[in-house]
Design a protein around this motif. Structure first.
Motif, short mmCIF file in Angstrom:
data_model
loop_
_atom_site.label_atom_id
_atom_site.label_comp_id
_atom_site.label_asym_id
_atom_site.label_seq_id
_atom_site.Cartn_x
_atom_site.Cartn_y
_atom_site.Cartn_z
N THR A 143 -6.90 6.76 -6.32
CA THR A 143 -5.79 5.91 -6.84
C THR A 143 -6.74 5.20 -8.19
O THR A 143 -7.85 5.54 -8.43
N ASN A 184 -0.98 5.68 -8.11
CA ASN A 184 -0.83 6.36 -6.56
C ASN A 184 -0.82 4.93 -5.62
O ASN A 184 -1.06 5.35 -4.59
N GLU A 215 2.26 5.14 -3.55
CA GLU A 215 2.31 6.25 -3.11
C GLU A 215 1.48 6.07 -1.55
O GLU A 215 1.88 6.66 -0.43
N GLU A 275 3.17 4.09 0.97
CA GLU A 275 4.11 4.71 1.76
C GLU A 275 3.67 5.89 2.50
O GLU A 275 4.27 6.17 3.43
N GLU A 276 2.99 6.45 1.96
CA GLU A 276 2.33 7.56 2.82
C GLU A 276 1.79 7.15 4.20
O GLU A 276 2.17 7.58 5.33
#
Lengths: 201, 210
Positions: free
Chosen positions: A176, A183, A186, A189-190
């Motif tokens: 990131t 990111n 992301e 969320e992941e």
């Protein structure tokens, strides 16, 4: 980071749910509340990641009223599940390492951060992973994060090292940049998708 | 009509509270079961508030306030019972002595507090907030004192970050200052551990620290 995200949430802070907020919190239908702890050497950008994540969805000029040591942010997934992250930042200095168990006790998620320009911070990250495997909640979702990806010309830790280490330890890996916001969403969320109470509901 | 309704409600509530407080004082102290008893009592009271016609138009927030007020009342009445058991007092005493020893020689550098955050005025202000804890009996109010102390520290961090174009501060900067302030906050500091333990066992931490 905006005032709206830092205000006490009166509807959920009742006496009732404080009883079961320890590990995964209330999993009312499709709304999960999880405790997330950030670990990593001092200066790798733990707080910047959180601030970027929390503030990114609000007015960037909004005044910070409560510090970055404890923040919360809710995200909505595509299937209309919402996950409220209660994010605990920890002090990364060596002398405060003994306090870490107080933070990761009861955490559903641990985000272990290192700086891609610092091999020492990568070693420190591996120390935290081992520590969590030994003493953490066995169902904890772990993410390995290589931060400061914008400084690629100073890179000292190859991407592949991060990938390999994460794979060996059953972790999710991402690089990131809190600076450019790359990111960051992301990452969260992941994590949300990997939560057992979200994927099973 | 409303008046007599109110009187009736007050009478019933007062009776319930008194009997709860009395029944509490009869059992032997045990923080876990005490906490459970208190939670159960508050839940019962909450549902009787909700069912009562007098509260029919009340918002969630008003009901929360009422229950919080009730909790504060009960915890203040039960202070001697729920706070500072003899065991805790002993540990408090020991911690207090250690803090006294540390107080005289500790320097900000010992705790890795970065230079820009050295601000005695702000630290003193934070200490004052923390010291107010001893003046309150109800756990929620004690916790608020800790929270206010943290707010003072956070304001300091924020000011430094804004004035020097620094990276935003996180726990790396916050925790050392909090520890320093806690050590420097002068005794009487006897009930630090009791405060924290009580706060923990009565489940305030989970709900209130946003």
């Amino acid at each position: 980071m905006g005032c709206s995200s830092s205000l006490p949430d009166r509807t959920t802070s009742g006496r009732l749910d404080s009883l079961n907020s320890q590990v995964v919190g209330a999993t009312e239908s499709k709304n999960a509340r999880v405790k997330l702890v950030l670990l990593g050497d001092s200066g790798v950008g733990k707080s910047c990641i959180v601030l970027r994540f929390v503030r990114g969805q609000f007015d960037p000029n909004s005044k910070v009223t409560v510090g970055a040591s404890f923040l919360s942010q809710t995200i909505a997934l595509h299937d209309s599940t919402t996950v409220k992250f209660e994010i605990w930042d920890t002090a990364g200095q060596e002398r405060y390492a003994a306090l870490a168990p107080l933070y990761y006790r009861g955490a559903a998620v641990a985000v272990v951060v290192y700086d891609i320009t610092s091999p020492e911070s990568f070693d420190k990250a591996q120390y935290w992973v081992k520590e969590l495997q030994k003493h953490g909640n066995p169902d904890i979702v772990m993410a390995l994060v290589g931060n400061k990806a914008d400084l690629h010309e100073n890179r000292k830790v190859p991407v592949q090292d991060g990938v390999d280490y994460a794979e060996k330890n059953g972790m999710f890996f991402i690089e990131t940049s809190a600076k450019t916001a790359d990111n960051i969403n992301e990452l969260f969320e992941e994590i949300a998708k990997r939560l057992p109470q979200v994927s099973s509901s | 009509m409303v008046y007599s309704l109110a009187i009736g409600f007050c009478d019933t509530s007062r009776m319930l509270c008194c009997s709860f407080i009395v029944s509490f004082s009869f059992c032997t102290a045990n923080s876990e079961s005490d906490s459970k008893k208190l939670q159960d009592f508050l839940l019962t009271m909450e549902s009787s508030i909700r069912d009562h016609p007098l509260w029919a138009g009340a918002t969630e927030e008003e009901i929360d306030c009422a229950v919080e007020g009730l909790e504060k009342y009960v915890m203040t009445k039960l202070f001697t019972r729920t706070f500072a058991s003899s065991e805790d007092t002993k540990v408090d005493q020991e911690i207090s002595e250690k803090i006294c020893l540390l107080q005289h020689f500790i320097k900000p550098e010992h705790l890795d507090i970065p230079g820009p955050y050295h601000n005695e005025t702000s630290w003193l202000f934070a200490q004052k907030e923390l010291q107010k804890m001893n003046a309150f009996k109800a756990p929620r109010e004690k916790l608020l004192c800790i929270l206010n102390c943290c707010r003072v520290i956070n304001n300091l961090l924020l000011n430094v970050a804004m004035s020097s174009d620094n990276v935003p501060a996180g726990a790396d900067d916050f925790l050392p200052i909090l520890i320093y302030v806690t050590i420097k906050a002068r005794p009487p500091w006897q009930i630090l551990l009791s405060c924290i333990q009580t706060s923990n066992s009565y489940n305030y931490i989970g709900g209130s620290q946003n």
